[in-house]
Every structure is written in C-alpha cells, then in structure tokens.
Design a protein around this motif. Structure first.
Motif, PDB file in Angstrom:
ATOM      1  N   ARG A  23       0.701  -1.301  -0.118  1.00 47.21           N
ATOM      2  CA  ARG A  23       0.127   0.063  -0.027  1.00 47.21           C
ATOM      3  C   ARG A  23       0.899   1.195  -0.032  1.00 47.21           C
ATOM      4  O   ARG A  23       0.321   2.395  -0.681  1.00 47.21           O
ATOM      5  CB  ARG A  23      -1.050   0.003   1.486  1.00 47.21           C
ATOM      6  CG  ARG A  23      -2.151  -0.868   1.163  1.00 47.21           C
ATOM      7  CD  ARG A  23      -3.117  -0.489   2.116  1.00 47.21           C
ATOM      8  NE  ARG A  23      -2.609  -0.294   3.412  1.00 47.21           N
ATOM      9  CZ  ARG A  23      -2.930  -1.390   4.049  1.00 47.21           C
ATOM     10  NH1 ARG A  23      -3.629  -2.374   3.850  1.00 47.21           N
ATOM     11  NH2 ARG A  23      -2.349  -1.495   5.496  1.00 47.21           N
ATOM     12  N   PRO A  26       5.984   2.268  -3.583  1.00 46.44           N
ATOM     13  CA  PRO A  26       5.918   1.499  -4.816  1.00 46.44           C
ATOM     14  C   PRO A  26       6.826   0.335  -5.280  1.00 46.44           C
ATOM     15  O   PRO A  26       8.068   0.438  -4.661  1.00 46.44           O
ATOM     16  CB  PRO A  26       6.262   2.999  -5.876  1.00 46.44           C
ATOM     17  CG  PRO A  26       7.069   3.809  -4.909  1.00 46.44           C
ATOM     18  CD  PRO A  26       6.557   3.375  -3.556  1.00 46.44           C
ATOM     19  N   ALA A  30       3.640  -4.027  -4.823  1.00 45.60           N
ATOM     20  CA  ALA A  30       2.344  -3.224  -4.840  1.00 45.60           C
ATOM     21  C   ALA A  30       1.576  -3.028  -6.282  1.00 45.60           C
ATOM     22  O   ALA A  30       0.175  -3.096  -6.214  1.00 45.60           O
ATOM     23  CB  ALA A  30       2.980  -1.599  -4.712  1.00 45.60           C
ATOM     24  N   GLY A  31       2.210  -3.232  -7.434  1.00 44.49           N
ATOM     25  CA  GLY A  31       1.669  -3.295  -8.648  1.00 44.49           C
ATOM     26  C   GLY A  31       0.676  -4.474  -8.732  1.00 44.49           C
ATOM     27  O   GLY A  31      -0.333  -4.467  -9.330  1.00 44.49           O
ATOM     28  N   ASP A  34      -2.638  -4.000  -7.145  1.00 42.61           N
ATOM     29  CA  ASP A  34      -3.685  -3.200  -7.803  1.00 42.61           C
ATOM     30  C   ASP A  34      -4.408  -3.911  -8.885  1.00 42.61           C
ATOM     31  O   ASP A  34      -3.726  -4.287  -9.912  1.00 42.61           O
ATOM     32  CB  ASP A  34      -2.398  -2.131  -8.470  1.00 42.61           C
ATOM     33  CG  ASP A  34      -3.488  -0.943  -8.920  1.00 42.61           C
ATOM     34  OD1 ASP A  34      -4.212  -1.130  -9.956  1.00 42.61           O
ATOM     35  OD2 ASP A  34      -3.552   0.389  -8.563  1.00 42.61           O
ATOM     36  N   ARG A  71      -1.954   4.950 -12.968  1.00 46.86           N
ATOM     37  CA  ARG A  71      -1.995   3.923 -11.747  1.00 46.86           C
ATOM     38  C   ARG A  71      -0.639   3.060 -11.820  1.00 46.86           C
ATOM     39  O   ARG A  71      -0.018   2.740 -10.580  1.00 46.86           O
ATOM     40  CB  ARG A  71      -3.026   2.982 -11.956  1.00 46.86           C
ATOM     41  CG  ARG A  71      -4.319   3.567 -11.819  1.00 46.86           C
ATOM     42  CD  ARG A  71      -4.785   3.626 -10.443  1.00 46.86           C
ATOM     43  NE  ARG A  71      -5.301   2.250  -9.991  1.00 46.86           N
ATOM     44  CZ  ARG A  71      -6.542   1.784  -9.974  1.00 46.86           C
ATOM     45  NH1 ARG A  71      -7.418   2.440 -10.539  1.00 46.86           N
ATOM     46  NH2 ARG A  71      -6.719   0.553  -9.426  1.00 46.86           N
ATOM     47  N   ARG A  74       2.020   5.271 -10.132  1.00 47.92           N
ATOM     48  CA  ARG A  74       1.720   5.559  -8.685  1.00 47.92           C
ATOM     49  C   ARG A  74       2.090   3.939  -8.064  1.00 47.92           C
ATOM     50  O   ARG A  74       2.793   3.872  -6.884  1.00 47.92           O
ATOM     51  CB  ARG A  74       0.485   5.682  -8.242  1.00 47.92           C
ATOM     52  CG  ARG A  74      -0.004   6.072  -6.964  1.00 47.92           C
ATOM     53  CD  ARG A  74      -1.242   6.348  -6.668  1.00 47.92           C
ATOM     54  NE  ARG A  74      -2.306   6.609  -7.557  1.00 47.92           N
ATOM     55  CZ  ARG A  74      -3.225   5.964  -7.753  1.00 47.92           C
ATOM     56  NH1 ARG A  74      -3.748   5.232  -6.715  1.00 47.92           N
ATOM     57  NH2 ARG A  74      -4.055   5.932  -8.773  1.00 47.92           N
ATOM     58  N   SER A  75       1.943   3.002  -8.693  1.00 49.11           N
ATOM     59  CA  SER A  75       1.870   1.366  -7.998  1.00 49.11           C
ATOM     60  C   SER A  75       3.493   1.179  -8.212  1.00 49.11           C
ATOM     61  O   SER A  75       3.939   0.482  -7.034  1.00 49.11           O
ATOM     62  CB  SER A  75       0.832   0.445  -8.375  1.00 49.11           C
ATOM     63  OG  SER A  75      -0.286   0.979  -8.386  1.00 49.11           O
TER      64      SER A  75
END
Length: 139
Positions: A23, A26, A30-31, A34, A71, A74-75
């Motif tokens: 969360r 990155p 994390a990807g 998502d 996205r 960010r991820s």
C-alpha cells in the motif's frame, strides 16, 4: 504444537508486512496488488518479447492509456514502458550470465530488434555494455 504456532505467527506477520508495504511503497508487489496494474504486469511478464505499446497494455487492463500510466507509475514507481525495459534487461542479464547465446539471439528473445538496440538499453539501465557485463559475470 509450539513450533506450528510459531510458523502460523510468522506467516501472519509476513502477510501484514507485505500488505502494508504494497500500500505504501511503490514496486512490483504493490503493482500486483492493484487491480488495474496487476493484469498489465502479468501480461508484460508473460510476453516481454512482444512489441508492446501503452495502448495495448491498457487494453489488457481494460482502462485508458492515461489511467494505466497514472496507476502504473503510482503503484510501481515507473511508467509501463520503463518497467518493461528494465524487465527485458533483467532477462537479458540472466541469459548473458547463464548461456552462451549470441547477443543477437538474446536481443530478439527479450524484444529488441537488434544487438544495437539491446546494447543501448542495457547500457542505459546497467551502466555497462552487454559484452562487458558478460565478461564480468564470467570472471
């Protein structure tokens, strides 16, 4: 009984840590967490040799190019194509260390049309040419 409890506690602690890391930091993990980026990462890993465009990657995830780009960045911390480039170089590095394949064969297998294209990308990512990398890995 005590050993089993310790294993259960360790697994639980790791799950909590990974959930918090995914969360807040990155990266690849994390990807994967998502729902938009995860399918894109899976597709890139399944076919790194494919000549991907951002539009094609976005289509895999069922979103627009701009949504995917935002996205993904960010991820994962990289754009989709920067991530793909780094993944290809990682695959090429492995082949350079563990095979005697020519640079041309390796280039085609990871999605580059020529030795020159692979060499340029490889040097941008690693700081050394594939030939220097291979000779250093052999030493």
């Amino acid at each position: 009984m005590g050993e089993h409890l310790a294993v259960v506690m360790l697994v639980h602690a790791l799950r909590i840590h990974l959930a918090q890391t995914a969360r807040h930091a990155p990266g690849w993990l994390a990807g994967l967490a998502d729902p938009v980026v995860g399918p894109a990462l899976s597709a890139l890993h399944a076919a790194p040799h494919r000549p991907w465009t951002v539009a094609e990657i976005a289509e895999v995830s069922g979103v627009s190019r701009s949504t995917l780009a935002e996205r993904f960045k960010r991820s994962v911390g990289l754009s989709p194509l920067d991530y793909l480039r780094r993944w290809r170089i990682e695959l090429a590095s492995h082949r350079l260390r563990h095979s005697t394949d020519t640079l041309a064969v390796i280039a085609r297998s990871v999605g580059y049309g020529s030795e020159s294209a692979l060499s340029t990308a490889f040097k941008q990512v690693t700081g050394v040419s594939p030939r220097v990398y291979r000779s250093g890995a052999a030493a």
